[in-house]
Design a protein around this motif. Sequence first.
Motif, PDB file in Angstrom:
ATOM      1  N   ALA A 109     -11.427  76.249  36.337  1.00 50.35           N
ATOM      2  CA  ALA A 109     -12.596  76.759  35.610  1.00 50.35           C
ATOM      3  C   ALA A 109     -12.264  78.096  34.943  1.00 50.35           C
ATOM      4  CB  ALA A 109     -13.773  76.922  36.565  1.00 50.35           C
ATOM      5  N   GLY A 110     -11.523  78.952  35.642  1.00 48.74           N
ATOM      6  CA  GLY A 110     -11.218  80.275  35.094  1.00 48.74           C
ATOM      7  C   GLY A 110     -10.021  80.262  34.159  1.00 48.74           C
ATOM      8  N   ASP A 111      -9.316  79.132  34.091  1.00 49.21           N
ATOM      9  CA  ASP A 111      -8.102  79.007  33.276  1.00 49.21           C
ATOM     10  C   ASP A 111      -7.121  80.151  33.560  1.00 49.21           C
ATOM     11  OD1 ASP A 111      -6.474  77.734  31.478  1.00 49.21           O
ATOM     12  OD2 ASP A 111      -7.322  78.745  29.725  1.00 49.21           O
ATOM     13  N   THR A 112      -6.976  80.480  34.849  1.00 48.52           N
ATOM     14  CA  THR A 112      -6.031  81.546  35.178  1.00 48.52           C
ATOM     15  C   THR A 112      -4.869  81.004  35.981  1.00 48.52           C
ATOM     16  OG1 THR A 112      -7.585  82.040  36.930  1.00 48.52           O
ATOM     17  CG2 THR A 112      -7.358  83.699  35.192  1.00 48.52           C
ATOM     18  N   GLY A 113      -3.681  81.366  35.526  1.00 51.17           N
ATOM     19  CA  GLY A 113      -2.468  80.924  36.183  1.00 51.17           C
ATOM     20  C   GLY A 113      -1.378  80.809  35.141  1.00 51.17           C
ATOM     21  N   SER A 114      -0.207  80.373  35.566  1.00 55.26           N
ATOM     22  CA  SER A 114       0.895  80.148  34.621  1.00 55.26           C
ATOM     23  C   SER A 114       1.204  78.666  34.621  1.00 55.26           C
ATOM     24  CB  SER A 114       2.147  80.909  35.069  1.00 55.26           C
ATOM     25  OG  SER A 114       1.904  82.287  35.048  1.00 55.26           O
ATOM     26  N   LEU A 115       1.277  78.101  33.426  1.00 55.00           N
ATOM     27  CA  LEU A 115       1.561  76.663  33.314  1.00 55.00           C
ATOM     28  C   LEU A 115       2.903  76.459  32.619  1.00 55.00           C
ATOM     29  CD1 LEU A 115       0.533  73.690  33.615  1.00 55.00           C
ATOM     30  CD2 LEU A 115      -0.374  73.925  31.295  1.00 55.00           C
ATOM     31  N   PHE A 116       3.812  75.784  33.312  1.00 58.54           N
ATOM     32  CA  PHE A 116       5.102  75.406  32.730  1.00 58.54           C
ATOM     33  C   PHE A 116       4.933  73.994  32.174  1.00 58.54           C
ATOM     34  CE2 PHE A 116       7.828  78.761  34.489  1.00 58.54           C
ATOM     35  CZ  PHE A 116       6.969  79.295  35.443  1.00 58.54           C
ATOM     36  N   LEU A 117       5.130  73.862  30.869  1.00 58.57           N
ATOM     37  CA  LEU A 117       4.916  72.556  30.245  1.00 58.57           C
ATOM     38  C   LEU A 117       6.084  71.627  30.537  1.00 58.57           C
ATOM     39  CD1 LEU A 117       3.657  73.832  26.775  1.00 58.57           C
ATOM     40  CD2 LEU A 117       2.287  73.033  28.730  1.00 58.57           C
ATOM     41  N   PRO A 118       5.798  70.330  30.666  1.00 57.83           N
ATOM     42  CA  PRO A 118       6.900  69.391  30.871  1.00 57.83           C
ATOM     43  C   PRO A 118       7.818  69.420  29.655  1.00 57.83           C
ATOM     44  CG  PRO A 118       4.816  68.228  30.526  1.00 57.83           C
ATOM     45  CD  PRO A 118       4.489  69.676  30.635  1.00 57.83           C
ATOM     46  N   LEU A 119       9.127  69.413  29.877  1.00 59.62           N
ATOM     47  CA  LEU A 119      10.054  69.527  28.755  1.00 59.62           C
ATOM     48  C   LEU A 119      10.321  68.186  28.099  1.00 59.62           C
ATOM     49  CD1 LEU A 119      12.924  72.011  29.544  1.00 59.62           C
ATOM     50  CD2 LEU A 119      11.171  72.138  27.793  1.00 59.62           C
ATOM     51  N   ARG A 120      10.867  67.298  28.888  1.00 54.09           N
ATOM     52  CA  ARG A 120      11.174  65.978  28.328  1.00 54.09           C
ATOM     53  C   ARG A 120      11.154  65.040  29.499  1.00 54.09           C
ATOM     54  NH1 ARG A 120      17.119  68.120  27.896  1.00 54.09           N
ATOM     55  NH2 ARG A 120      17.356  68.412  30.104  1.00 54.09           N
ATOM     56  N   SER A 121      10.907  63.804  29.193  1.00 49.58           N
ATOM     57  CA  SER A 121      10.851  62.850  30.279  1.00 49.58           C
ATOM     58  C   SER A 121      12.134  62.046  30.288  1.00 49.58           C
ATOM     59  CB  SER A 121       9.636  61.970  30.100  1.00 49.58           C
ATOM     60  OG  SER A 121       9.353  61.369  31.314  1.00 49.58           O
ATOM     61  N   GLU A 122      13.000  62.375  31.237  1.00 44.44           N
ATOM     62  CA  GLU A 122      14.235  61.602  31.351  1.00 44.44           C
ATOM     63  C   GLU A 122      13.903  60.352  32.155  1.00 44.44           C
ATOM     64  OE1 GLU A 122      16.265  64.722  33.298  1.00 44.44           O
ATOM     65  OE2 GLU A 122      17.336  65.309  31.502  1.00 44.44           O
ATOM     66  N   ASP A 123      14.787  59.358  32.102  1.00 47.88           N
ATOM     67  CA  ASP A 123      14.477  58.196  32.931  1.00 47.88           C
ATOM     68  C   ASP A 123      14.588  58.618  34.399  1.00 47.88           C
ATOM     69  OD1 ASP A 123      17.083  57.620  34.039  1.00 47.88           O
ATOM     70  OD2 ASP A 123      17.642  57.050  32.004  1.00 47.88           O
ATOM     71  N   ALA A 124      14.031  57.761  35.257  1.00 41.22           N
ATOM     72  CA  ALA A 124      13.867  58.175  36.656  1.00 41.22           C
ATOM     73  C   ALA A 124      15.188  58.590  37.312  1.00 41.22           C
ATOM     74  CB  ALA A 124      13.230  57.036  37.431  1.00 41.22           C
ATOM     75  N   LYS A 125      16.258  57.841  37.042  1.00 42.23           N
ATOM     76  CA  LYS A 125      17.516  58.148  37.724  1.00 42.23           C
ATOM     77  C   LYS A 125      18.077  59.478  37.236  1.00 42.23           C
ATOM     78  CE  LYS A 125      21.638  56.184  39.518  1.00 42.23           C
ATOM     79  NZ  LYS A 125      22.453  55.009  39.715  1.00 42.23           N
ATOM     80  N   ARG A 126      18.010  59.674  35.917  1.00 36.52           N
ATOM     81  CA  ARG A 126      18.521  60.934  35.384  1.00 36.52           C
ATOM     82  C   ARG A 126      17.712  62.120  35.873  1.00 36.52           C
ATOM     83  NH1 ARG A 126      20.848  61.201  29.675  1.00 36.52           N
ATOM     84  NH2 ARG A 126      22.261  59.452  29.682  1.00 36.52           N
ATOM     85  N   SER A 127      16.414  61.948  35.981  1.00 39.18           N
ATOM     86  CA  SER A 127      15.633  63.101  36.399  1.00 39.18           C
ATOM     87  C   SER A 127      15.908  63.420  37.870  1.00 39.18           C
ATOM     88  CB  SER A 127      14.157  62.913  36.077  1.00 39.18           C
ATOM     89  OG  SER A 127      13.451  62.445  37.159  1.00 39.18           O
ATOM     90  N   TRP A 128      16.198  62.398  38.657  1.00 35.83           N
ATOM     91  CA  TRP A 128      16.584  62.636  40.050  1.00 35.83           C
ATOM     92  C   TRP A 128      17.901  63.408  40.089  1.00 35.83           C
ATOM     93  CZ3 TRP A 128      20.959  60.506  42.547  1.00 35.83           C
ATOM     94  CH2 TRP A 128      21.033  60.776  43.909  1.00 35.83           C
ATOM     95  N   LEU A 129      18.828  62.954  39.234  1.00 37.89           N
ATOM     96  CA  LEU A 129      20.135  63.618  39.168  1.00 37.89           C
ATOM     97  C   LEU A 129      19.992  65.082  38.754  1.00 37.89           C
ATOM     98  CD1 LEU A 129      22.629  61.323  37.231  1.00 37.89           C
ATOM     99  CD2 LEU A 129      23.049  62.534  39.362  1.00 37.89           C
ATOM    100  N   GLY A 130      19.176  65.312  37.714  1.00 37.93           N
ATOM    101  CA  GLY A 130      18.997  66.665  37.193  1.00 37.93           C
ATOM    102  C   GLY A 130      18.410  67.602  38.237  1.00 37.93           C
ATOM    103  N   GLY A 131      17.614  67.055  39.164  1.00 40.52           N
ATOM    104  CA  GLY A 131      16.987  67.892  40.183  1.00 40.52           C
ATOM    105  C   GLY A 131      17.817  68.041  41.439  1.00 40.52           C
ATOM    106  N   ARG A 132      18.988  67.399  41.470  1.00 38.86           N
ATOM    107  CA  ARG A 132      19.814  67.485  42.675  1.00 38.86           C
ATOM    108  C   ARG A 132      20.194  68.933  42.941  1.00 38.86           C
ATOM    109  NH1 ARG A 132      22.781  63.475  45.849  1.00 38.86           N
ATOM    110  NH2 ARG A 132      24.013  65.334  46.172  1.00 38.86           N
ATOM    111  N   LEU A 133      20.133  69.323  44.186  1.00 38.39           N
ATOM    112  CA  LEU A 133      20.431  70.713  44.540  1.00 38.39           C
ATOM    113  C   LEU A 133      21.825  70.858  45.129  1.00 38.39           C
ATOM    114  CD1 LEU A 133      16.978  71.368  46.209  1.00 38.39           C
ATOM    115  CD2 LEU A 133      17.682  72.102  43.946  1.00 38.39           C
TER     116      LEU A 133
END
Length: 376
Positions: free
Chosen positions: A259-283
């Motif tokens: 309601a207050g529209d307060t905070g920081s919003l990080f917009l989604p960049l691109r939607s990689e396919d599921a396997k690639r996005s899993w890979l990209g997030g690997r730590l």
Amino acid sequence: MSIARLADLSDAAACPLVVLKVGSSLLVGPDGTPRRKWLASMASDIAAARARGQQVVVVSSGAIAMGAARLKMDKGGRASLADAQAAAAVGQIALAGLWSDALQAEGLEAAQLLVTLDDLEERRRYLNAAATLRRLLAAGAVPVVNENDSVATEEIRFGDNDRLAARVAQAADASAVMLLSDVDGLFDRDPANPEAQLVPIISEIGPELRAAAASTSNSDVGTGGMVSKLEAADIAQRAGIALAIVNGTYEAPISRAIAGDTGSLFLPLRSEDAKRSWLGGRLQLAGTLTVDEGCVVALRDGASLLATGIIAAEGTFQRGDVVAVRDGLGQIAKGLVEYSSDECQRIQGRKTSEQSELLGYVPRSAVIHRDHLVLL
Ligand code: GLU
């Protein structure tokens, strides 16, 4: 429909599934007692989201803080790993009970899911966790996830629930993550500085924001801090998931932030396919392949990584492990490697035609196939 502002996080069409991460300091008061009134208001926010047609997954911290209070441990149970593990074992039961009671008061069923880093880093286990989440949501439950702190050792732990929340969002195929914290959001410099300004929308995380996050001090009871929130945002954005940092200290924090529209919003960049996005997030990365300039250009053009472009292979890894790819300046990609580290060292710099003899078998088409490569 995509997410472009905070209000979209309450829109079932733009955001059918949201992960809500709750920091320790929200759930547990400074004396270690649970903040029940706050939790009841949070549960009613969750029920409202469900009534709007949204699915919700909670990632909840607080086990260590709550357990430490019960066991009367100093330093919030974080004086040593053994303390944290014991505190979490005691606190997690209490935490799960709190969530279960609060959600039940709203007619919702809570489901406890405790995961370690490896559960989300190893592909087969990741798919298994994803299937469990899907089944729980289909059955109408609200999964409440935490790290299994009592068994996670130093090397194999997330340590903070911010990155855990981003990885859970990937596994659950969520549209957004909300990190409920004890700060208003991300500031462009240390928030202690009176000139600091809240950054409302972030498309790409640049070096200035990283520096600002590094200068932000930590809260007392959690481990999160701004740096891990930025890392979580990075994982989410790459996976095509929006991430918001909002102040959760007030009652009914979700409705209030929206309601207050307060905070920081990080917009989604691109939607990689599921396997690639899993890979990209690997730590966890098992090793590093250093490649030459020609190879970098080819990779950026969409080619697979070939042995001829490799200058060095470091670390000990097996076929199927995820490795970093770097050039002279730094890391440029991550990928699933087709050869062990020994084999990479044998064939590095060599053309495909020379490899059969070095390997003793017909070489594979690439060291990292382009379908298993994610550029950073
Ligand atoms: N998993 C930890 C706990 O439940 C919290 C980690 C964090 O502070 O982010 O206490």
